[in-house]
Design a protein around this motif. Structure first.
Motif, short mmCIF file in Angstrom:
data_model
loop_
_atom_site.label_atom_id
_atom_site.label_comp_id
_atom_site.label_asym_id
_atom_site.label_seq_id
_atom_site.Cartn_x
_atom_site.Cartn_y
_atom_site.Cartn_z
N PRO A 218 0.80 -1.22 0.00
CA PRO A 218 0.00 0.00 0.00
C PRO A 218 0.84 1.28 0.00
CG PRO A 218 -0.02 -1.00 2.17
CD PRO A 218 0.65 -1.98 1.25
N GLU A 219 2.08 1.20 0.49
CA GLU A 219 2.93 2.39 0.52
C GLU A 219 3.15 2.94 -0.89
OE1 GLU A 219 4.04 -0.30 3.95
OE2 GLU A 219 3.74 -0.58 1.81
N VAL A 220 3.34 2.05 -1.84
CA VAL A 220 3.56 2.47 -3.22
C VAL A 220 2.33 3.19 -3.76
CG1 VAL A 220 3.95 1.63 -5.57
CG2 VAL A 220 5.25 0.65 -3.66
N PHE A 221 1.16 2.63 -3.52
CA PHE A 221 -0.07 3.24 -4.01
C PHE A 221 -0.39 4.53 -3.26
CE2 PHE A 221 -0.33 -1.13 -5.37
CZ PHE A 221 -0.69 -0.98 -6.69
N PHE A 222 0.01 4.59 -1.99
CA PHE A 222 -0.16 5.81 -1.22
C PHE A 222 0.60 6.95 -1.87
CE2 PHE A 222 0.85 8.69 2.28
CZ PHE A 222 -0.38 8.84 2.88
N ALA B 143 8.12 13.61 3.76
CA ALA B 143 9.26 13.41 2.85
C ALA B 143 8.85 13.72 1.42
CB ALA B 143 9.79 11.98 2.95
N SER B 144 7.69 13.24 1.03
CA SER B 144 7.21 13.47 -0.32
C SER B 144 6.99 14.96 -0.58
CB SER B 144 5.91 12.69 -0.54
OG SER B 144 5.55 12.71 -1.89
N SER B 145 6.40 15.66 0.39
CA SER B 145 6.18 17.11 0.25
C SER B 145 7.51 17.84 0.08
CB SER B 145 5.45 17.66 1.46
OG SER B 145 4.17 17.12 1.55
N PHE B 146 8.51 17.42 0.85
CA PHE B 146 9.83 18.01 0.74
C PHE B 146 10.37 17.82 -0.68
CE2 PHE B 146 14.45 17.42 0.84
CZ PHE B 146 14.85 18.65 1.37
N LEU C 290 12.64 6.03 -1.99
CA LEU C 290 12.66 6.06 -0.53
C LEU C 290 11.72 4.99 0.04
CD1 LEU C 290 13.47 7.48 2.16
CD2 LEU C 290 11.45 8.91 1.83
N VAL C 291 10.53 4.88 -0.52
CA VAL C 291 9.56 3.88 -0.04
C VAL C 291 10.09 2.46 -0.27
CG1 VAL C 291 7.28 2.88 -0.49
CG2 VAL C 291 7.53 5.33 -0.18
N VAL D 299 13.22 1.53 -0.44
CA VAL D 299 14.29 1.32 0.53
C VAL D 299 13.71 1.02 1.91
CG1 VAL D 299 16.17 2.49 1.78
CG2 VAL D 299 16.04 2.63 -0.71
N ILE D 300 12.68 1.77 2.32
CA ILE D 300 12.03 1.54 3.62
C ILE D 300 11.42 0.14 3.66
CG2 ILE D 300 10.08 2.23 5.08
CD1 ILE D 300 10.70 5.14 4.23
N LEU D 301 10.75 -0.26 2.58
CA LEU D 301 10.17 -1.60 2.53
C LEU D 301 11.25 -2.67 2.62
CD1 LEU D 301 7.44 -1.19 -0.25
CD2 LEU D 301 7.05 -1.60 2.18
N GLY D 302 12.36 -2.46 1.92
CA GLY D 302 13.47 -3.42 1.98
C GLY D 302 14.05 -3.53 3.37
N ILE D 303 14.25 -2.39 4.02
CA ILE D 303 14.77 -2.40 5.39
C ILE D 303 13.78 -3.08 6.32
CG2 ILE D 303 15.33 -0.89 7.36
CD1 ILE D 303 16.53 1.08 5.26
N SER D 304 12.49 -2.83 6.13
CA SER D 304 11.46 -3.46 6.96
C SER D 304 11.49 -4.97 6.82
CB SER D 304 10.07 -2.96 6.57
OG SER D 304 9.94 -1.60 6.86
N LEU D 305 11.61 -5.45 5.58
CA LEU D 305 11.65 -6.90 5.36
C LEU D 305 12.89 -7.53 5.97
CD1 LEU D 305 10.32 -7.10 1.69
CD2 LEU D 305 9.14 -7.79 3.78
N VAL D 306 14.03 -6.86 5.83
CA VAL D 306 15.27 -7.38 6.41
C VAL D 306 15.17 -7.38 7.93
CG1 VAL D 306 17.74 -6.89 6.72
CG2 VAL D 306 16.73 -6.79 4.44
N ALA D 307 14.65 -6.30 8.50
CA ALA D 307 14.50 -6.23 9.97
C ALA D 307 13.55 -7.31 10.46
CB ALA D 307 14.00 -4.84 10.38
N SER D 308 12.47 -7.51 9.74
CA SER D 308 11.51 -8.54 10.12
C SER D 308 12.14 -9.93 10.06
CB SER D 308 10.30 -8.48 9.18
OG SER D 308 9.40 -9.51 9.45
#
Length: 193
Positions: A38-42, A150-153, A170-171, A173-182
């Motif tokens: 959903p982050e991508v579609f957001f 971040a997007s507004s910036f 950015l999204v 990268v965040i998703l990748g970090i989330s998956l690795v952390a999980s």
């Protein structure tokens, strides 16, 4: 044709309402059935109209859809007889987590540890659904609020297409970090996939 033009070609006849409805459906599917990124579609929704008011409406749609999806699944699981073996597996899984109370719903926004959260809320008897809802709302507002900031910036300092590309990167990268952390937290706790 860029991505925002593609979205407009599908939902343009319905304008902002069409995009908000699309975001609601995607978040609902993500919470209820299967991961839908959903982050991508957001971000794509925000690219359609990057006004602050529309950004707040996007966050509202994300929160509403998450709550409707998670608690629809909660309702179904509460009204189905769950085998004791599955309940024990769920309890054991939750017991291995560093945070094993309702606050895991907040952490789940960053490092997805609990798939089908509504089912977990229904099965783990020590969890209070109201507290879970509170942490889900806080998590959504924080996560998607930060993505919006971040997007507004990026929209303030880059062209529309470049801002979208930077935000999407950015999204991802965040998703990748989330998956690795999980994965790392599950592995460290000795939980098999």
């Amino acid at each position: 044709m860029n991505i925002s033009e593609f979205i407009y070609s599908i939902f343009g006849d319905y304008g902002d309402v069409g995009v908000l409805f699309c975001i609601f459906l995607i978040f609902l599917i993500d919470a209820l059935i299967f991961p839908a990124l959903p982050e991508v579609f957001f971000i794509l929704g925000y690219d359609y109209n990057h006004s602050p008011i529309f950004g707040c409406l996007l966050i509202l749609m994300a929160v509403l859809a998450e709550l409707v999806g998670i608690f629809s699944l909660y309702y179904v699981v509460k009204h189905v007889r769950i085998p004791k073996k599955i309940s024990r597996i769920v309890e054991k899984y939750v017991g291995f987590l560093l945070v094993n109370d309702e606050r895991v719903m907040l952490i789940n926004r960053v490092a997805p540890m609990i798939p089908f959260a509504g089912a977990f809320i229904a099965i783990v008897e020590t969890w209070d659904p109201k507290k879970c809802a509170f942490y889900i709302v806080i998590g959504c507002v924080l996560k998607y609020g930060l993505i919006l900031l971040a997007s507004s910036f990026f929209y303030a300092y880059f062209s529309g297409d470049m801002a979208l590309k930077v935000t999407m990167t950015l999204v991802i990268v965040i998703l990748g970090i989330s998956l690795v952390a999980s994965y790392y937290r599950k592995k460290k706790a000795g939980i098999e996939e």
